[in-house]
Design an enzyme around this catalytic site. Structure first.
Site, PDB file in Angstrom:
ATOM      1  N   CYS A   3      -1.845  -6.021   1.208  1.00 48.35           N
ATOM      2  CA  CYS A   3      -2.068  -4.810   0.210  1.00 48.35           C
ATOM      3  C   CYS A   3      -1.046  -3.655   0.799  1.00 48.35           C
ATOM      4  CB  CYS A   3      -3.506  -4.282   0.237  1.00 48.35           C
ATOM      5  SG  CYS A   3      -4.506  -5.498  -0.339  1.00 48.35           S
TER       6      CYS A   3
ATOM      7  N   PHE B 181      -6.794   5.960  10.134  1.00 47.95           N
ATOM      8  CA  PHE B 181      -5.440   5.553   9.913  1.00 47.95           C
ATOM      9  C   PHE B 181      -4.409   6.283  10.730  1.00 47.95           C
ATOM     10  CE2 PHE B 181      -5.295   1.877   6.961  1.00 47.95           C
ATOM     11  CZ  PHE B 181      -6.754   1.895   6.698  1.00 47.95           C
TER      12      PHE B 181
HETATM   13  C1  UGA Z   1      -6.119  -1.767   2.335  1.00 50.62           C
HETATM   14  C2  UGA Z   1      -6.720  -0.567   1.994  1.00 50.62           C
HETATM   15  O1  UGA Z   1      -7.179  -0.032   3.402  1.00 50.62           O
HETATM   16  C3  UGA Z   1      -7.892  -0.792   1.243  1.00 50.62           C
HETATM   17  O2  UGA Z   1      -8.572   0.421   0.879  1.00 50.62           O
HETATM   18  C4  UGA Z   1      -7.637  -1.402  -0.089  1.00 50.62           C
HETATM   19  O3  UGA Z   1      -8.444  -1.759  -1.138  1.00 50.62           O
HETATM   20  C5  UGA Z   1      -6.940  -2.710   0.385  1.00 50.62           C
HETATM   21  O4  UGA Z   1      -5.762  -2.492   0.931  1.00 50.62           O
HETATM   22  C6  UGA Z   1      -6.198  -3.334  -1.102  1.00 50.62           C
HETATM   23  O5  UGA Z   1      -5.593  -2.767  -1.840  1.00 50.62           O
HETATM   24  O6  UGA Z   1      -6.755  -4.435  -1.436  1.00 50.62           O
HETATM   25  P1  UGA Z   1      -6.762  -3.974   3.921  1.00 50.62           P
HETATM   26  O7  UGA Z   1      -5.399  -4.667   3.468  1.00 50.62           O
HETATM   27  O8  UGA Z   1      -7.946  -4.837   4.018  1.00 50.62           O
HETATM   28  O9  UGA Z   1      -7.088  -2.417   2.913  1.00 50.62           O
HETATM   29  O10 UGA Z   1      -6.632  -3.301   5.401  1.00 50.62           O
HETATM   30  P2  UGA Z   1      -6.383  -1.850   6.101  1.00 50.62           P
HETATM   31  O11 UGA Z   1      -7.696  -1.853   7.029  1.00 50.62           O
HETATM   32  O12 UGA Z   1      -6.001  -0.881   5.384  1.00 50.62           O
HETATM   33  O13 UGA Z   1      -5.316  -2.197   7.328  1.00 50.62           O
HETATM   34  C7  UGA Z   1      -4.162  -2.517   6.725  1.00 50.62           C
HETATM   35  C8  UGA Z   1      -3.110  -2.767   8.206  1.00 50.62           C
HETATM   36  O14 UGA Z   1      -2.726  -1.460   8.623  1.00 50.62           O
HETATM   37  C9  UGA Z   1      -3.637  -3.613   9.190  1.00 50.62           C
HETATM   38  O15 UGA Z   1      -2.645  -4.540   9.615  1.00 50.62           O
HETATM   39  C10 UGA Z   1      -4.157  -2.647  10.301  1.00 50.62           C
HETATM   40  O16 UGA Z   1      -3.977  -3.162  11.705  1.00 50.62           O
HETATM   41  C11 UGA Z   1      -3.187  -1.600  10.208  1.00 50.62           C
HETATM   42  N1  UGA Z   1      -3.641  -0.007  10.563  1.00 50.62           N
HETATM   43  C12 UGA Z   1      -4.718   0.420   9.912  1.00 50.62           C
HETATM   44  C13 UGA Z   1      -3.032   0.540  11.726  1.00 50.62           C
HETATM   45  O17 UGA Z   1      -1.834  -0.248  12.298  1.00 50.62           O
HETATM   46  N2  UGA Z   1      -3.420   1.665  11.993  1.00 50.62           N
HETATM   47  C14 UGA Z   1      -4.494   2.400  11.598  1.00 50.62           C
HETATM   48  O18 UGA Z   1      -4.926   3.394  11.857  1.00 50.62           O
HETATM   49  C15 UGA Z   1      -5.140   1.725  10.702  1.00 50.62           C
END
Ligand code: UGA
Length: 454
Positions: A279, A268
């Site tokens: 989320c 992250f």
């Molecule tokens: C997130 C959490 O990671 C899960 O653990 C949780 O269960 C879920 O929410 C939920 O509450 O249901 P998710 O929404 O599927 O999961 O997506 P993420 O992988 O967390 O990514 C979220 C956003 O952050 C995306 O737009 C992604 O592009 C962005 N991101 C992620 C970044 O900009 N940089 C990063 O290093 C990681």
């Protein structure tokens, strides 16, 4: 309770990402599962074995368990508790007013469970709240509603646990099958142990790290986890913006160095257009709403949200400067889903950027390998939807990479150059080798690096 839970059927209320993958997984493990989805059209699709969302492996598994008859789908609760020992609440909790989540679906599900319990002659089931809810909800909202509607008392006529879900979209089935931890919140050890032994059985032979705590702690752990992930992303985006103003700095290298510290960890820390989805934004807002309602200072959480929002506008601003204004310019936006591997466009940074571009008079062409249809439902008119990347790049003044789909990393610089009117790419997800692209004659402005315009 433990073995009984496993031997009976399961009910899952709500067929969103959590409910649907959980239903399919339980059914694939031989648990007779009934998924209750109030949206008749959605329920009908699932009943036919069609996955209403794009998640790897889900379609195949769903078809199998529906064909085998281990998964049943229905739109109403009536009678489902008769032979079921465990009931999962997996309905949505969208943002309501003052950043406080709207709990109406959780309340409705609780009421339905209570009513079904009232007329049920089956054994006392365990109700498991998986929906993401503010601390205190399971005990102070769900419990009294079920008690009032059923005439039963928690701990005697039914049992109750909070059990937040941590799956990620894009790998929902994999995460459901391979959780890295389980958090159980219960007031009674008996209920907590029953759920733990249900999961022990489900994940045999793997032993999953399990924390048993109070319902309030469990609920807060979920909100705090997502807020912390959002904090990491906004933090690295802050560093990224600093890098852009320095000579010779690259947020990629800085993030790598940060990640080497085991107290920080490498995950992250990908700088880019910020976080979207259903989320992280919602739960960070919920944490903000919670803090404010308790009189706790919200400035840290406000900053997380502000940095996130500004990330998209910065990119559009930058593009406008590079092109000498956006009115009449043709811009390709590659990627519409909030992250790769999903067709979900909820709170997608890309969708908000498209709107910003349109409002500044740009002509916008978009492409996404999976999310075009969902984007059409939410975007205003005036956008050109393209079936291929090549079609999208044709004749444009600039392209923005908004989602890191593998097909965009694999783009050939020469091909892109030959298609674009003006060879300029904003790499909003840092997936291109900007030096290789520069030598092919394409200017790449990569977030977290000083741009080619200096
Ligand atoms: C997130 C959490 O990671 C899960 O653990 C949780 O269960 C879920 O929410 C939920 O509450 O249901 P998710 O929404 O599927 O999961 O997506 P993420 O992988 O967390 O990514 C979220 C956003 O952050 C995306 O737009 C992604 O592009 C962005 N991101 C992620 C970044 O900009 N940089 C990063 O290093 C990681």
């Amino acid at each position: 309770m433990g073995q009984n839970l496993w031997s009976g059927g399961a009910v899952v209320i709500g067929a969103g990402y959590v409910g649907l993958t959980l239903s399919a997984f339980l059914a694939s493990k031989g648990v007779r599962t009934t998924c209750v989805e109030k949206d008749h059209a959605r329920a009908e699709r699932i009943r036919r074995g069609e996955a209403p969302i794009h998640e790897e492996g889900l379609q195949e598994l769903l078809r199998r368990v529906v064909d085998e008859g281990t998964l049943n789908v229905r739109a109403e609760m009536g009678g489902v508790l008769e032979n079921s020992h465990i009931v999962f609440i997996t309905v949505g909790t969208p943002t309501g007013s003052d950043y406080i989540p709207d709990l109406s679906q959780v309340q409705e599900a609780s009421r339905q469970i209570g009513e079904a319990l009232k007329s049920s002659s089956g054994q006392n089931p365990l109700i498991v709240v998986k929906s993401t809810v503010p601390p205190g909800t399971t005990w102070n909202v769900v419990r009294p509603i079920i008690e009032a509607a059923s005439g039963r008392v928690c701990g005697e006529g039914f049992h109750l646990c909070s059990n937040p879900e941590f799956l990620r979209e894009g790998s929902a089935l994999h995460d459901t099958m391979n959780p890295d931890r389980i958090v159980i919140g219960a007031k009674s050890l008996e209920a907590a142990e029953a759920l733990k032994s249900f999961y022990d059985h489900l994940y045999t032979p793997r032993k999953i790290a399990t924390l048993i705590t109070t319902p309030t702690n469990a609920e807060l752990i979920k909100l705090a986890t997502n807020t912390y992930l959002a904090l990491k992303i906004s933090f690295i985006n802050l560093i990224s913006n600093i890098c852009e103003s320095l000579n010779d700095a690259d947020v990629g290298a800085v993030a790598e160095g940060l990640g080497l510290d085991p107290r920080i960890g490498p995950q992250f820390l990908r700088a880019g257009l910020g976080f979207g989805g259903s989320c992280l934004p919602k739960d960070t807002r919920a944490m903000r709403g919670l803090a404010a309602s308790l009189g706790v200072d919200t400035s840290l959480i406000d900053s997380i949200l502000e940095i996130n929002k500004a990330q998209r506008t910065r990119v559009v601003e930058r593009l406008s400067t590079m092109l000498g204004g956006l009115a009449g310019r043709m811009v390709a936006v590659l990627g519409l889903s909030f992250k790769p591997g999903t067709d979900d466009v909820r709170e997608s940074p890309s969708i908000e950027m498209v709107r910003e571009l349109l409002s500044r008079g740009a002509e916008v062409r978009v492409h996404d390998p999976k999310a075009l249809n969902n984007a059409k439902q939410v975007l205003e008119s005036g956008v050109t939807y393209c079936k291929s990347v090549e079609e999208c790049l044709m004749g444009v003044d600039a392209a923005i990479i908004a989602t890191e789909w593998p097909e965009y990393s694999a783009l050939n610089p020469q091909t892109a150059r030959s298609l674009m009117r003006n060879p300029l790419i904003i790499d909003g997800r840092r997936i291109l080798d900007h030096e290789q692209w520069a030598s092919a004659g394409v200017k790449v402005y990569k977030i977290g690096l000083r741009g080619p315009d200096g």
